[in-house]
Design a protein around this motif. Sequence first.
Motif, mmCIF file in Angstrom:
data_model
loop_
_atom_site.group_PDB
_atom_site.id
_atom_site.type_symbol
_atom_site.label_atom_id
_atom_site.label_comp_id
_atom_site.label_asym_id
_atom_site.label_seq_id
_atom_site.Cartn_x
_atom_site.Cartn_y
_atom_site.Cartn_z
ATOM 1 N N LEU A 1 4.175 0.834 2.215
ATOM 2 C CA LEU A 1 5.420 1.092 1.510
ATOM 3 C C LEU A 1 6.489 1.582 2.471
ATOM 4 N N GLN A 2 7.654 0.961 2.398
ATOM 5 C CA GLN A 2 8.812 1.397 3.170
ATOM 6 C C GLN A 2 9.966 1.624 2.201
ATOM 7 N N ILE A 3 10.663 2.703 2.395
ATOM 8 C CA ILE A 3 11.784 3.038 1.519
ATOM 9 C C ILE A 3 13.075 2.647 2.225
ATOM 10 N N LYS B 1 17.044 2.283 2.741
ATOM 11 C CA LYS B 1 18.268 3.013 2.438
ATOM 12 C C LYS B 1 19.117 2.224 1.439
ATOM 13 N N GLY B 2 19.599 2.911 0.402
ATOM 14 C CA GLY B 2 20.438 2.274 -0.610
ATOM 15 C C GLY B 2 19.661 1.731 -1.785
ATOM 16 N N SER B 3 18.329 1.742 -1.723
ATOM 17 C CA SER B 3 17.512 1.225 -2.819
ATOM 18 C C SER B 3 17.297 2.311 -3.875
ATOM 19 N N LEU B 4 16.780 1.902 -5.054
ATOM 20 C CA LEU B 4 16.465 2.877 -6.097
ATOM 21 C C LEU B 4 15.376 3.838 -5.631
ATOM 22 N N PHE B 5 14.430 3.313 -4.849
ATOM 23 C CA PHE B 5 13.396 4.189 -4.308
ATOM 24 C C PHE B 5 14.008 5.251 -3.395
ATOM 25 N N ALA B 6 15.021 4.890 -2.640
ATOM 26 C CA ALA B 6 15.656 5.848 -1.739
ATOM 27 C C ALA B 6 16.299 6.983 -2.532
ATOM 28 N N THR B 7 16.924 6.617 -3.641
ATOM 29 C CA THR B 7 17.535 7.639 -4.506
ATOM 30 C C THR B 7 16.471 8.553 -5.084
ATOM 31 N N GLU B 8 15.381 7.949 -5.576
ATOM 32 C CA GLU B 8 14.297 8.754 -6.147
ATOM 33 C C GLU B 8 13.647 9.632 -5.089
ATOM 34 N N TYR B 9 13.447 9.074 -3.882
ATOM 35 C CA TYR B 9 12.809 9.844 -2.818
ATOM 36 C C TYR B 9 13.657 11.061 -2.441
ATOM 37 N N GLN C 1 15.505 12.771 -4.397
ATOM 38 C CA GLN C 1 15.434 13.766 -5.467
ATOM 39 C C GLN C 1 14.011 14.297 -5.678
ATOM 40 N N TYR C 2 13.014 13.389 -5.538
ATOM 41 C CA TYR C 2 11.634 13.764 -5.842
ATOM 42 C C TYR C 2 10.699 13.240 -4.739
ATOM 43 N N PRO C 3 10.766 13.806 -3.549
ATOM 44 C CA PRO C 3 9.953 13.298 -2.435
ATOM 45 C C PRO C 3 8.445 13.401 -2.697
ATOM 46 N N ASP C 4 8.030 14.334 -3.568
ATOM 47 C CA ASP C 4 6.607 14.490 -3.844
ATOM 48 C C ASP C 4 6.029 13.311 -4.625
ATOM 49 N N MET D 1 0.828 -1.187 0.000
ATOM 50 C CA MET D 1 0.000 0.000 0.000
ATOM 51 C C MET D 1 0.874 1.253 0.000
ATOM 52 N N GLY D 2 0.635 2.140 -0.958
ATOM 53 C CA GLY D 2 1.382 3.401 -1.008
ATOM 54 C C GLY D 2 2.405 3.463 -2.119
ATOM 55 N N LEU D 3 2.312 2.568 -3.091
ATOM 56 C CA LEU D 3 3.261 2.604 -4.205
ATOM 57 C C LEU D 3 3.065 3.873 -5.029
ATOM 58 N N PRO D 4 4.131 4.406 -5.621
ATOM 59 C CA PRO D 4 4.034 5.666 -6.378
ATOM 60 C C PRO D 4 2.972 5.592 -7.472
ATOM 61 N N GLY D 5 2.180 6.649 -7.567
ATOM 62 C CA GLY D 5 1.169 6.735 -8.610
ATOM 63 C C GLY D 5 -0.177 6.162 -8.222
ATOM 64 N N GLU D 6 -0.267 5.475 -7.084
ATOM 65 C CA GLU D 6 -1.531 4.870 -6.688
ATOM 66 C C GLU D 6 -2.247 5.763 -5.670
ATOM 67 N N THR D 7 -3.487 6.129 -5.984
ATOM 68 C CA THR D 7 -4.280 6.971 -5.099
ATOM 69 C C THR D 7 -4.941 6.124 -4.019
ATOM 70 N N ARG D 8 -5.451 6.796 -3.006
ATOM 71 C CA ARG D 8 -6.161 6.091 -1.936
ATOM 72 C C ARG D 8 -7.376 5.358 -2.498
#
Length: 260
Positions: A213-215, A217-225, A227-230, A183-190
């Motif tokens: 969703l948990q981000i 540390k060291g993952s691709l999601f962590a890098t994206e977060y 740069q683009y936390p929104d 639950m909470g993957l990017p692009g998915e609304t409530r």
Amino acid sequence: MEINNERITQYLIKSLEEYIFDELSQDYLEKASVKDIMMGIPVPIDRNDLRGVSVLKLAQNMSVVLGCDPGFKYKDKYIAYFQAYSNTYGDTEHILNLYREALQHPMISGIVIGTRPDCIANDLLQELQAIATEKYVAIELGIESCSNDTLLRINRGHTWEDSIDAIHRISNVGIPVGVHLIMGLPGETRDFMLSEAETISQLSVNMLKLHQLQIVKGSLFATEYAQYPDNFNLWTADDYIDFCIDFIERLNPEIVVERF
């Protein structure tokens, strides 16, 4: 959130005659080596047993409040959980030998196999069907999302159609099916995530595990977060509890929620 407090109170109020809910002292938590996980959390304390509160007794109280029975008659029987990675991927005979080894233990009454929906070979299913005539067998699938756009976005490597196919094939041989959703993957609304409850309810699913969703540390999601936390909508504890309640209210009541 007010709606959470009201719902939780309605659930716990039936236990108030038998238990007092209170936080444990920092000194007690440090001595019991549970400070990191229990600090600030009210626990059920038996009104008739206030003199000495052991960690074991608290665990038993919590299990009762949560609807579990510490005297469960099958407490000496265990399920071997093949959890990490894809436990149906590889040589069929080698995989079967691992299952059989676990099932030979006298305290193991069955196996639960975690895997991906695109790693379920028909020959392995036939063998598991035979094992299931004597032992409990269940298969859990990490489907993660009902959206192909999301699955592509997170580089999952399988499609929603793969998930539907795997669920049908497993169910058709009489093996219980569990699924995992994030639950909470990017692009998915409530609203979309809530609609997944209705989508899953239409399939032959027996068990469900929800993950927020948990981000890492060291993952691709962590890098994206970074740069683009929104792009991410991370949960607060109250928001996630409220969401799970709304999700379960939309879910087929025959589906057992094993984790949220």
